[in-house]
Design a protein around this motif. Structure first.
Motif, PDB file in Angstrom:
ATOM      1  N   ASN A  12       0.800  -1.228   0.000  1.00  0.00           N
ATOM      2  CA  ASN A  12       0.000   0.000   0.000  1.00  0.00           C
ATOM      3  C   ASN A  12       0.833   1.279   0.000  1.00  0.00           C
ATOM      4  OD1 ASN A  12      -2.948  -0.806   0.152  1.00  0.00           O
ATOM      5  ND2 ASN A  12      -2.001  -2.145   1.664  1.00  0.00           N
ATOM      6  N   VAL A  13       2.030   1.219  -0.572  1.00  0.00           N
ATOM      7  CA  VAL A  13       2.843   2.427  -0.716  1.00  0.00           C
ATOM      8  C   VAL A  13       2.051   3.458  -1.512  1.00  0.00           C
ATOM      9  CG1 VAL A  13       4.953   3.365  -1.769  1.00  0.00           C
ATOM     10  CG2 VAL A  13       5.042   1.235  -0.457  1.00  0.00           C
ATOM     11  N   ASP A  14       2.152   4.710  -1.111  1.00  0.00           N
ATOM     12  CA  ASP A  14       1.424   5.854  -1.675  1.00  0.00           C
ATOM     13  C   ASP A  14      -0.042   5.897  -1.262  1.00  0.00           C
ATOM     14  OD1 ASP A  14       3.634   6.994  -2.975  1.00  0.00           O
ATOM     15  OD2 ASP A  14       3.345   5.707  -4.721  1.00  0.00           O
ATOM     16  N   GLN A  15      -0.442   5.030  -0.344  1.00  0.00           N
ATOM     17  CA  GLN A  15      -1.802   5.032   0.180  1.00  0.00           C
ATOM     18  C   GLN A  15      -1.794   5.594   1.601  1.00  0.00           C
ATOM     19  OE1 GLN A  15      -4.449   4.125  -1.818  1.00  0.00           O
ATOM     20  NE2 GLN A  15      -2.813   4.014  -3.349  1.00  0.00           N
ATOM     21  N   LEU A  16      -2.991   5.773   2.153  1.00  0.00           N
ATOM     22  CA  LEU A  16      -3.126   6.277   3.514  1.00  0.00           C
ATOM     23  C   LEU A  16      -3.342   5.110   4.472  1.00  0.00           C
ATOM     24  CD1 LEU A  16      -5.493   9.298   2.867  1.00  0.00           C
ATOM     25  CD2 LEU A  16      -3.010   9.352   3.197  1.00  0.00           C
ATOM     26  N   VAL A  17      -2.856   5.299   5.704  1.00  0.00           N
ATOM     27  CA  VAL A  17      -3.066   4.310   6.757  1.00  0.00           C
ATOM     28  C   VAL A  17      -3.473   5.065   8.022  1.00  0.00           C
ATOM     29  CG1 VAL A  17      -0.617   4.310   7.444  1.00  0.00           C
ATOM     30  CG2 VAL A  17      -2.048   2.342   7.986  1.00  0.00           C
ATOM     31  N   SER A  18      -4.414   4.492   8.750  1.00  0.00           N
ATOM     32  CA  SER A  18      -4.825   5.055  10.029  1.00  0.00           C
ATOM     33  C   SER A  18      -4.296   4.150  11.130  1.00  0.00           C
ATOM     34  CB  SER A  18      -6.354   5.120  10.105  1.00  0.00           C
ATOM     35  OG  SER A  18      -6.761   5.538  11.395  1.00  0.00           O
ATOM     36  N   MET A  19      -3.581   4.733  12.068  1.00  0.00           N
ATOM     37  CA  MET A  19      -3.068   3.978  13.203  1.00  0.00           C
ATOM     38  C   MET A  19      -4.146   3.981  14.279  1.00  0.00           C
ATOM     39  SD  MET A  19      -0.181   3.087  12.136  1.00  0.00           S
ATOM     40  CE  MET A  19       1.263   3.529  11.212  1.00  0.00           C
ATOM     41  N   ASN A  89       4.997   6.440   2.383  1.00  0.00           N
ATOM     42  CA  ASN A  89       5.848   6.953   1.309  1.00  0.00           C
ATOM     43  C   ASN A  89       6.726   5.870   0.695  1.00  0.00           C
ATOM     44  OD1 ASN A  89       4.915   9.624   1.647  1.00  0.00           O
ATOM     45  ND2 ASN A  89       6.266   9.857   3.392  1.00  0.00           N
ATOM     46  N   ALA A  90       7.245   4.969   1.527  1.00  0.00           N
ATOM     47  CA  ALA A  90       8.132   3.919   1.026  1.00  0.00           C
ATOM     48  C   ALA A  90       8.317   2.871   2.108  1.00  0.00           C
ATOM     49  CB  ALA A  90       9.489   4.506   0.638  1.00  0.00           C
ATOM     50  N   VAL A  91       8.706   1.676   1.680  1.00  0.00           N
ATOM     51  CA  VAL A  91       9.064   0.587   2.590  1.00  0.00           C
ATOM     52  C   VAL A  91      10.297  -0.070   2.000  1.00  0.00           C
ATOM     53  CG1 VAL A  91       8.334  -1.575   3.651  1.00  0.00           C
ATOM     54  CG2 VAL A  91       6.629   0.197   3.168  1.00  0.00           C
ATOM     55  N   SER A  92      11.341  -0.225   2.817  1.00  0.00           N
ATOM     56  CA  SER A  92      12.549  -0.859   2.294  1.00  0.00           C
ATOM     57  C   SER A  92      13.291  -1.598   3.404  1.00  0.00           C
ATOM     58  CB  SER A  92      13.474   0.183   1.651  1.00  0.00           C
ATOM     59  OG  SER A  92      13.922   1.115   2.609  1.00  0.00           O
ATOM     60  N   GLU A  93      14.036  -2.608   2.982  1.00  0.00           N
ATOM     61  CA  GLU A  93      14.885  -3.357   3.909  1.00  0.00           C
ATOM     62  C   GLU A  93      16.306  -2.829   3.761  1.00  0.00           C
ATOM     63  OE1 GLU A  93      15.660  -7.962   5.268  1.00  0.00           O
ATOM     64  OE2 GLU A  93      15.112  -7.571   3.187  1.00  0.00           O
ATOM     65  N   LYS A  94      16.950  -2.584   4.902  1.00  0.00           N
ATOM     66  CA  LYS A  94      18.309  -2.028   4.877  1.00  0.00           C
ATOM     67  C   LYS A  94      19.311  -3.066   5.362  1.00  0.00           C
ATOM     68  CE  LYS A  94      17.278   2.550   4.338  1.00  0.00           C
ATOM     69  NZ  LYS A  94      17.608   3.854   4.770  1.00  0.00           N
ATOM     70  N   ASP A  95      20.581  -2.773   5.150  1.00  0.00           N
ATOM     71  CA  ASP A  95      21.662  -3.675   5.543  1.00  0.00           C
ATOM     72  C   ASP A  95      21.800  -3.836   7.053  1.00  0.00           C
ATOM     73  OD1 ASP A  95      22.296  -4.090   2.893  1.00  0.00           O
ATOM     74  OD2 ASP A  95      23.840  -2.535   2.843  1.00  0.00           O
ATOM     75  N   ASP A  96      21.166  -2.962   7.840  1.00  0.00           N
ATOM     76  CA  ASP A  96      21.291  -3.040   9.299  1.00  0.00           C
ATOM     77  C   ASP A  96      20.357  -4.086   9.914  1.00  0.00           C
ATOM     78  OD1 ASP A  96      18.791  -1.827   9.202  1.00  0.00           O
ATOM     79  OD2 ASP A  96      19.502   0.115   9.924  1.00  0.00           O
ATOM     80  N   GLY A  97      19.627  -4.830   9.064  1.00  0.00           N
ATOM     81  CA  GLY A  97      18.766  -5.898   9.554  1.00  0.00           C
ATOM     82  C   GLY A  97      17.345  -5.482   9.861  1.00  0.00           C
ATOM     83  N   CYS A  98      16.992  -4.241   9.550  1.00  0.00           N
ATOM     84  CA  CYS A  98      15.639  -3.741   9.819  1.00  0.00           C
ATOM     85  C   CYS A  98      14.930  -3.375   8.523  1.00  0.00           C
ATOM     86  CB  CYS A  98      15.686  -2.487  10.690  1.00  0.00           C
ATOM     87  SG  CYS A  98      15.882  -2.793  12.428  1.00  0.00           S
ATOM     88  N   TRP A  99      13.625  -3.483   8.576  1.00  0.00           N
ATOM     89  CA  TRP A  99      12.769  -2.909   7.554  1.00  0.00           C
ATOM     90  C   TRP A  99      12.447  -1.480   8.000  1.00  0.00           C
ATOM     91  CZ3 TRP A  99      10.877  -4.776   2.949  1.00  0.00           C
ATOM     92  CH2 TRP A  99      11.168  -6.114   2.670  1.00  0.00           C
ATOM     93  N   TYR A 100      12.373  -0.562   7.046  1.00  0.00           N
ATOM     94  CA  TYR A 100      12.034   0.825   7.334  1.00  0.00           C
ATOM     95  C   TYR A 100      10.721   1.154   6.625  1.00  0.00           C
ATOM     96  CZ  TYR A 100      16.562   1.725   9.411  1.00  0.00           C
ATOM     97  OH  TYR A 100      17.649   1.710  10.241  1.00  0.00           O
TER      98      TYR A 100
END
Length: 142
Positions: A12-19, A89-100
């Protein structure tokens, strides 16, 4: 976070989410890593860091800097309110072992939350307090 929830953010990148819960966050990346689950194996879960961009031009302020009330020194805690609405805005996995998961605040308002807040203000009085919060959570079924 559960892998299925992470996948929902990815899809759902570029969509809205309600927490639909209060989000306790920090300005400290080191503290965020402590709470992310990084370094721990748990089947069905992934370590995630949420990174928020706050646009000051947006009128609603669904957050409060609560450093002076937190129990952990140096936590730099920011609390985001129930029903705050964010753009993914975006979702990505980084080399530090976390998803952002990168989110920014949105001008879209949650009509249900606004209606409930107006009802609570009318019923409970003009000054929000801990009882107002408790009643709000009760009304939402939390």
């Amino acid at each position: 976070v559960p892998t299925s929830l992470l996948q929902n953010f990815i899809d759902n990148v570029d969509q809205l989410v309600s927490m639909n819960w209060f989000m306790s966050t920090t300005r400290s990346k080191d503290i965020a890593f402590l709470f992310s689950g990084r370094g721990y194996e748990c089947p069905g879960y992934r370590p995630v860091i949420f990174e928020f961009t706050i646009q000051d031009s947006i009128q609603s302020k669904p957050y409060a800097y609560i450093e002076e009330w937190t129990k952990i020194d140096g936590e730099e805690e920011i609390l985001f309110t129930v029903c705050s609405i964010w753009r993914i805005n975006a979702v990505s996995e980084k080399d530090d072992g976390c998803w952002y998961i990168y989110l920014s605040n949105s001008e879209v308002e949650d009509q249900e939350a606004n209606t409930l807040a107006a009802y609570l203000m009318k019923k409970m009085g003009s000054t929000p307090n801990i009882l107002t919060l408790a009643y709000f959570l009760y009304e939402r079924g939390n």
